[in-house]
Enzyme design. Structure first.
Site, PDB file in Angstrom:
ATOM      1  N   ARG A  50       0.843  -1.201   0.000  1.00  0.00           N
ATOM      2  CA  ARG A  50       0.000   0.000   0.000  1.00  0.00           C
ATOM      3  C   ARG A  50       0.877   1.249   0.000  1.00  0.00           C
ATOM      4  O   ARG A  50       0.532   2.270  -0.604  1.00  0.00           O
ATOM      5  CB  ARG A  50      -0.935   0.002   1.214  1.00  0.00           C
ATOM      6  CG  ARG A  50      -1.729   1.305   1.349  1.00  0.00           C
ATOM      7  CD  ARG A  50      -2.922   1.164   2.272  1.00  0.00           C
ATOM      8  NE  ARG A  50      -2.611   0.518   3.530  1.00  0.00           N
ATOM      9  CZ  ARG A  50      -2.006   1.096   4.568  1.00  0.00           C
ATOM     10  NH1 ARG A  50      -1.621   2.366   4.489  1.00  0.00           N
ATOM     11  NH2 ARG A  50      -1.787   0.427   5.690  1.00  0.00           N
ATOM     12  N   TYR A 102     -14.475  16.518 -18.265  1.00  0.00           N
ATOM     13  CA  TYR A 102     -14.994  15.159 -18.236  1.00  0.00           C
ATOM     14  C   TYR A 102     -16.109  15.071 -17.197  1.00  0.00           C
ATOM     15  O   TYR A 102     -15.965  15.565 -16.067  1.00  0.00           O
ATOM     16  CB  TYR A 102     -13.862  14.189 -17.903  1.00  0.00           C
ATOM     17  CG  TYR A 102     -14.309  12.800 -17.523  1.00  0.00           C
ATOM     18  CD1 TYR A 102     -15.137  12.058 -18.353  1.00  0.00           C
ATOM     19  CD2 TYR A 102     -13.913  12.226 -16.314  1.00  0.00           C
ATOM     20  CE1 TYR A 102     -15.562  10.796 -17.991  1.00  0.00           C
ATOM     21  CE2 TYR A 102     -14.322  10.962 -15.952  1.00  0.00           C
ATOM     22  CZ  TYR A 102     -15.155  10.249 -16.795  1.00  0.00           C
ATOM     23  OH  TYR A 102     -15.580   8.997 -16.434  1.00  0.00           O
ATOM     24  N   ASP A 173      -5.431  18.493 -16.358  1.00  0.00           N
ATOM     25  CA  ASP A 173      -5.693  17.127 -16.795  1.00  0.00           C
ATOM     26  C   ASP A 173      -5.158  17.005 -18.221  1.00  0.00           C
ATOM     27  O   ASP A 173      -5.672  17.632 -19.152  1.00  0.00           O
ATOM     28  CB  ASP A 173      -7.199  16.839 -16.753  1.00  0.00           C
ATOM     29  CG  ASP A 173      -7.528  15.381 -17.050  1.00  0.00           C
ATOM     30  OD1 ASP A 173      -6.812  14.762 -17.864  1.00  0.00           O
ATOM     31  OD2 ASP A 173      -8.507  14.858 -16.492  1.00  0.00           O
ATOM     32  N   LYS A 198      -6.127   5.475 -20.459  1.00  0.00           N
ATOM     33  CA  LYS A 198      -6.267   5.938 -21.834  1.00  0.00           C
ATOM     34  C   LYS A 198      -4.955   5.749 -22.617  1.00  0.00           C
ATOM     35  O   LYS A 198      -4.506   4.634 -22.813  1.00  0.00           O
ATOM     36  CB  LYS A 198      -6.751   7.382 -21.829  1.00  0.00           C
ATOM     37  CG  LYS A 198      -7.946   7.637 -20.905  1.00  0.00           C
ATOM     38  CD  LYS A 198      -9.145   6.711 -21.164  1.00  0.00           C
ATOM     39  CE  LYS A 198     -10.412   7.173 -20.471  1.00  0.00           C
ATOM     40  NZ  LYS A 198     -10.411   7.098 -19.005  1.00  0.00           N
TER      41      LYS A 198
END
Length: 386
Positions: A50, A102, A173, A198
């Site tokens: 983690r 988005y 972004d 993406k």
């Protein structure tokens, strides 16, 4: 001298000349949750996955190199990345946000961040002077460029100068362009966000997200938050993104080449009312893109002449997939009104230019002639029916 980006997609200079990991050319997947220690107060450098994992760490170094940051953090999705960076802010803070974002980002801000006491002002950063919206409690500006899905091109350097003059963070972004074509940190941004699902992954086979920064104070805070909240990318998914990044350059070049050819063809079709692509000289953001990026990408938005025609196109595609994503090797077509922006109020969608006749294309690496042939056949069928 900085190495070329294609080389940096494949090689970390710090790892060269070494035969660690038994000489493995493909970086190993360290599929382990925890790590044994040689003794009390001693560590191998890793304690618990983690916190950090060798495979994820290697990927993060590659992404940081590509974006020109001092550190990158890998997350389980792009939305996980955005959710974590919002923890940089306190109740009562205010953010200026690009209006054409988005839909998932808007959903997070409106339904989670606002509940946590963060205030937002949505601004068309292309048409409006953001300085008019800065308040005493404004802490950051959050933008995409090109925007999703209307492909508005924002001047990153100009916005960065405004943000710095008011001691605000600028978050960009950069998913649509990838670090291959655009590097916002070098233009003055403080934080860059990616949906690694993406273009970085590039094969529509895994989810990932990234935050990259060039500020030590932000890095330290984000590292603490990632350790605390636990949204780090898994070892196997880290390896999948590493594999995808190796071909980032050739994929971006091929998909952009296809996009240019398809856009020119689309412009001549009677069924198409408008083609929005920054690579077109008539696009209002064309010159800004030439100044701040090394290419125009492969995202294309079109307005079909009627809603009925738009829906018919979605029903008739075969090789081109009607699917909600982008940036993979396959060409995808998306209907923003019911997919990416379904949770955005209709009046906001319309104000941003998204109608029921709007379609978004993510152009892949297929032969462009085959893609055009399919579209030509579909358009002919649609015209016959209607």
């Amino acid at each position: 001298m900085e190495r070329g980006i294609n080389t940096r997609c494949l090689h970390l200079e710090s790892a060269e000349g070494k035969t660690e990991h038994y000489g493995a050319v493909s970086y190993p997947i360290y599929q382990t949750a925890t790590y044994a220690h040689p003794g009390a107060g001693k560590s191998t450098g890793y304690d618990y996955s983690r916190l950090q994992n060798p495979t994820r760490e290697h990927l993060e170094k590659v992404i940081a190199s590509l974006e020109g940051g001092i550190d990158a953090l890998a997350f389980s999705s792009g939305m996980a990345a955005i959710t974590l960076f919002m923890e940089l802010f306190q109740p009562g803070d205010h953010l200026i946000v690009e209006a054409d974002l988005y839909g998932g980002s808007i959903r997070l801000f409106d339904h989670v961040s606002k509940k946590n006491g963060i205030d937002f002002t949505y601004v068309n950063c292309l048409q409006n002077d953001i300085q008019k919206y800065i308040k005493e409690n404004t802490r950051a500006v959050f933008v995409e460029t090109p925007t999703n899905p209307m492909m508005n091109v924002l001047d990153i350097e100009k916005i960065a100068k405004i943000a710095k003059s008011k001691d605000l963070l600028l978050i960009v972004d950069n998913t649509f362009m990838s670090p291959y074509f655009q590097n916002p940190l070098k233009l003055g941004a403080d934080i860059v966000i990616h949906s690694g699902t993406k273009y970085l992954g590039g094969h529509n086979d895994t989810l990932a997200g990234f935050i990259i920064t060039n500020r030590e104070d932000i890095r330290d805070r984000l590292r603490f938050l990632l350790k605390t909240t636990g949204a780090g990318l898994s070892p196997f998914d880290s390896w999948l993104i590493l594999r995808g990044v190796k071909t980032l350059g050739i994929r971006m070049e091929q998909s952009q080449k296809n996009a240019m050819e398809i856009v020119e063809w689309l412009k001549e079709q009677s069924i198409i009312k408008d083609v929005i692509y920054p690579g077109l000289k008539e696009h209002p953001g064309h010159e800004i893109m030439k100044k701040q990026a090394r290419g125009f990408g492969s995202m294309v938005t079109i307005h079909v002449d009627t809603e009925e025609h738009a829906l018919a196109i979605l029903e008739k595609v075969r090789m081109i997939k009607y699917a909600e994503s982008l940036g993979g090797v396959e060409t995808l077509i998306t209907y923003p009104a019911t997919q990416t922006h379904a949770d955005v109020p209709e009046e906001v969608r319309i104000r941003n230019g998204i109608t029921n006749s709007t379609l978004r294309l993510s152009i892949g690496i297929e032969d462009s002639g085959d893609l055009i042939a399919e579209l030509k056949s579909i358009f002919a069928q649609v015209n016959e029916v209607f």
